[in-house]
Motif scaffolding. Structure first.
Motif, PDB file in Angstrom:
ATOM      1  N   VAL A 223       0.857  -1.183   0.000  1.00 62.33           N
ATOM      2  CA  VAL A 223       0.000   0.000   0.000  1.00 62.33           C
ATOM      3  C   VAL A 223       0.894   1.233   0.000  1.00 62.33           C
ATOM      4  O   VAL A 223       1.669   1.444   0.933  1.00 62.33           O
ATOM      5  CB  VAL A 223      -0.929   0.017   1.225  1.00 62.33           C
ATOM      6  CG1 VAL A 223      -1.851   1.231   1.179  1.00 62.33           C
ATOM      7  CG2 VAL A 223      -1.729  -1.270   1.291  1.00 62.33           C
TER       8      VAL A 223
ATOM      9  N   ARG B 290      -2.124   9.281  -6.224  1.00 63.88           N
ATOM     10  CA  ARG B 290      -2.594  10.647  -6.486  1.00 63.88           C
ATOM     11  C   ARG B 290      -3.875  10.874  -5.703  1.00 63.88           C
ATOM     12  O   ARG B 290      -4.967  10.689  -6.196  1.00 63.88           O
ATOM     13  CB  ARG B 290      -2.836  10.846  -7.972  1.00 63.88           C
ATOM     14  CG  ARG B 290      -1.595  10.787  -8.835  1.00 63.88           C
ATOM     15  CD  ARG B 290      -1.918  10.974 -10.315  1.00 63.88           C
ATOM     16  NE  ARG B 290      -2.604   9.827 -10.861  1.00 63.88           N
ATOM     17  CZ  ARG B 290      -3.895   9.819 -11.190  1.00 63.88           C
ATOM     18  NH1 ARG B 290      -4.626  10.904 -11.038  1.00 63.88           N
ATOM     19  NH2 ARG B 290      -4.465   8.741 -11.679  1.00 63.88           N
ATOM     20  N   GLY B 291      -3.737  11.308  -4.433  1.00 64.34           N
ATOM     21  CA  GLY B 291      -4.921  11.551  -3.616  1.00 64.34           C
ATOM     22  C   GLY B 291      -5.583  10.301  -3.060  1.00 64.34           C
ATOM     23  O   GLY B 291      -6.648  10.378  -2.474  1.00 64.34           O
ATOM     24  N   TYR B 292      -4.961   9.155  -3.263  1.00 62.03           N
ATOM     25  CA  TYR B 292      -5.542   7.942  -2.711  1.00 62.03           C
ATOM     26  C   TYR B 292      -4.402   6.973  -2.423  1.00 62.03           C
ATOM     27  O   TYR B 292      -3.260   7.208  -2.796  1.00 62.03           O
ATOM     28  CB  TYR B 292      -6.528   7.324  -3.700  1.00 62.03           C
ATOM     29  CG  TYR B 292      -5.918   7.005  -5.040  1.00 62.03           C
ATOM     30  CD1 TYR B 292      -5.947   7.914  -6.085  1.00 62.03           C
ATOM     31  CD2 TYR B 292      -5.269   5.788  -5.264  1.00 62.03           C
ATOM     32  CE1 TYR B 292      -5.365   7.636  -7.303  1.00 62.03           C
ATOM     33  CE2 TYR B 292      -4.678   5.506  -6.479  1.00 62.03           C
ATOM     34  CZ  TYR B 292      -4.736   6.438  -7.495  1.00 62.03           C
ATOM     35  OH  TYR B 292      -4.152   6.173  -8.697  1.00 62.03           O
ATOM     36  N   GLN B 293      -4.732   5.883  -1.783  1.00 56.95           N
ATOM     37  CA  GLN B 293      -3.712   4.870  -1.496  1.00 56.95           C
ATOM     38  C   GLN B 293      -3.772   3.780  -2.547  1.00 56.95           C
ATOM     39  O   GLN B 293      -4.828   3.222  -2.811  1.00 56.95           O
ATOM     40  CB  GLN B 293      -3.929   4.297  -0.104  1.00 56.95           C
ATOM     41  CG  GLN B 293      -3.626   5.324   0.994  1.00 56.95           C
ATOM     42  CD  GLN B 293      -3.571   4.709   2.362  1.00 56.95           C
ATOM     43  OE1 GLN B 293      -4.306   3.776   2.631  1.00 56.95           O
ATOM     44  NE2 GLN B 293      -2.719   5.223   3.214  1.00 56.95           N
ATOM     45  N   LYS B 294      -2.650   3.497  -3.138  1.00 61.68           N
ATOM     46  CA  LYS B 294      -2.579   2.513  -4.217  1.00 61.68           C
ATOM     47  C   LYS B 294      -2.166   1.161  -3.642  1.00 61.68           C
ATOM     48  O   LYS B 294      -1.140   1.035  -2.976  1.00 61.68           O
ATOM     49  CB  LYS B 294      -1.572   2.959  -5.266  1.00 61.68           C
ATOM     50  CG  LYS B 294      -1.479   2.042  -6.479  1.00 61.68           C
ATOM     51  CD  LYS B 294      -0.575   2.642  -7.526  1.00 61.68           C
ATOM     52  CE  LYS B 294      -0.317   1.668  -8.668  1.00 61.68           C
ATOM     53  NZ  LYS B 294      -1.564   1.371  -9.416  1.00 61.68           N
ATOM     54  N   VAL B 295      -2.993   0.166  -3.871  1.00 64.46           N
ATOM     55  CA  VAL B 295      -2.718  -1.192  -3.381  1.00 64.46           C
ATOM     56  C   VAL B 295      -2.331  -2.054  -4.565  1.00 64.46           C
ATOM     57  O   VAL B 295      -3.044  -2.092  -5.560  1.00 64.46           O
ATOM     58  CB  VAL B 295      -3.948  -1.783  -2.674  1.00 64.46           C
ATOM     59  CG1 VAL B 295      -3.645  -3.200  -2.197  1.00 64.46           C
ATOM     60  CG2 VAL B 295      -4.361  -0.901  -1.513  1.00 64.46           C
TER      61      VAL B 295
END
Lengths: 113, 115
Positions: free
Chosen positions: A92, A96-101
């Protein structure tokens, strides 16, 4: 490209033995998670370890995280036939403005009774 | 028992058909995701949504679209199915709280075959 790469791809052990699976990743992460998938089914969340933690336990599961080596390991102690499944690590990271899993390709574990 | 429900376990469709894969969660989760899983490639993110009527492209959105009209439902649409979309499709959901990460809850998967 895959963020998490599990090793080994497949593992076969006898019931009662310990199973160790490893996960390596490339970029900085916020946390790392491990999941189990029984054949042909969805994934089940097992454990989450944060980037500032080094070790975490949950029942027979022990997870370690070494951020300097960008690697994690999952240890299953006293394995049982019911532990037969595929195990995936998921990294994780901040997107861009969020969490990438990102999920790895998994380790297929077979526990022989 | 909380869960994510995918409408079909197995689906066979013809090339060119429009295909709808439905996913419903009963946990009041804000986040919902669609992945496809192929041997040797792991799970790849197709689309995700952090709120109703909101959608973001994942790593492999080509050939797919999504719809999220209600918080509990996230639909994946194959506009014109092709044989390279034969795969296991997995829906997942999670809470969204600032500064926290939660594990995903997955559905049981839909194995789609396009002939």
């Amino acid at each position: 490209s895959q963020q998490g790469e599990e090793d080994p791809q497949a593992l076969s052990i006898q019931e009662g033995e310990n199973a160790t699976m490893n996960c390596s990743y490339k970029t900085s992460i916020n946390n790392l998670q491990w999941y189990r998938q029984n054949s042909g089914r969805g994934l089940v969340h097992l454990i989450l370890i944060r980037s500032n933690e080094r070790e975490k336990h949950s029942g027979r599961l022990r997870v370690t995280l070494d951020t300097s080596k960008k690697s994690s390991s999952l240890l299953i102690t006293a394995s049982r036939a019911a532990d037969t499944a595929s195990y995936f690590c998921a990294t994780v990271a901040r997107g861009r403005g969020y969490q990438k899993v990102t999920f790895g390709t998994g380790t297929k574990l077979q526990v022989i009774p | 028992d909380v869960k994510v429900t995918q409408s079909s376990r197995y689906l066979v469709k013809r090339t060119g058909e429009k295909v709808f894969l439905e996913c419903v969660q009963d946990m009041d989760h804000e986040n919902m995701f669609w992945y496809r899983q192929d041997p040797g490639l792991g799970l790849r993110l197709i689309y995700f949504s952090y709120d109703v009527k909101m959608k973001e492209k994942g790593d492999i959105p080509e050939g797919y679209s999504v719809s999220r009209e209600k918080k509990e439902r996230f639909s994946l649409i194959l506009e014109s199915a092709s044989t390279n979309q034969t795969s296991m499709y997995l829906c997942a959901s999670s809470f969204r709280r600032a500064g926290y990460t939660y594990g995903y809850t997955f559905g049981s998967g839909t194995r789609l075959t396009v002939v």
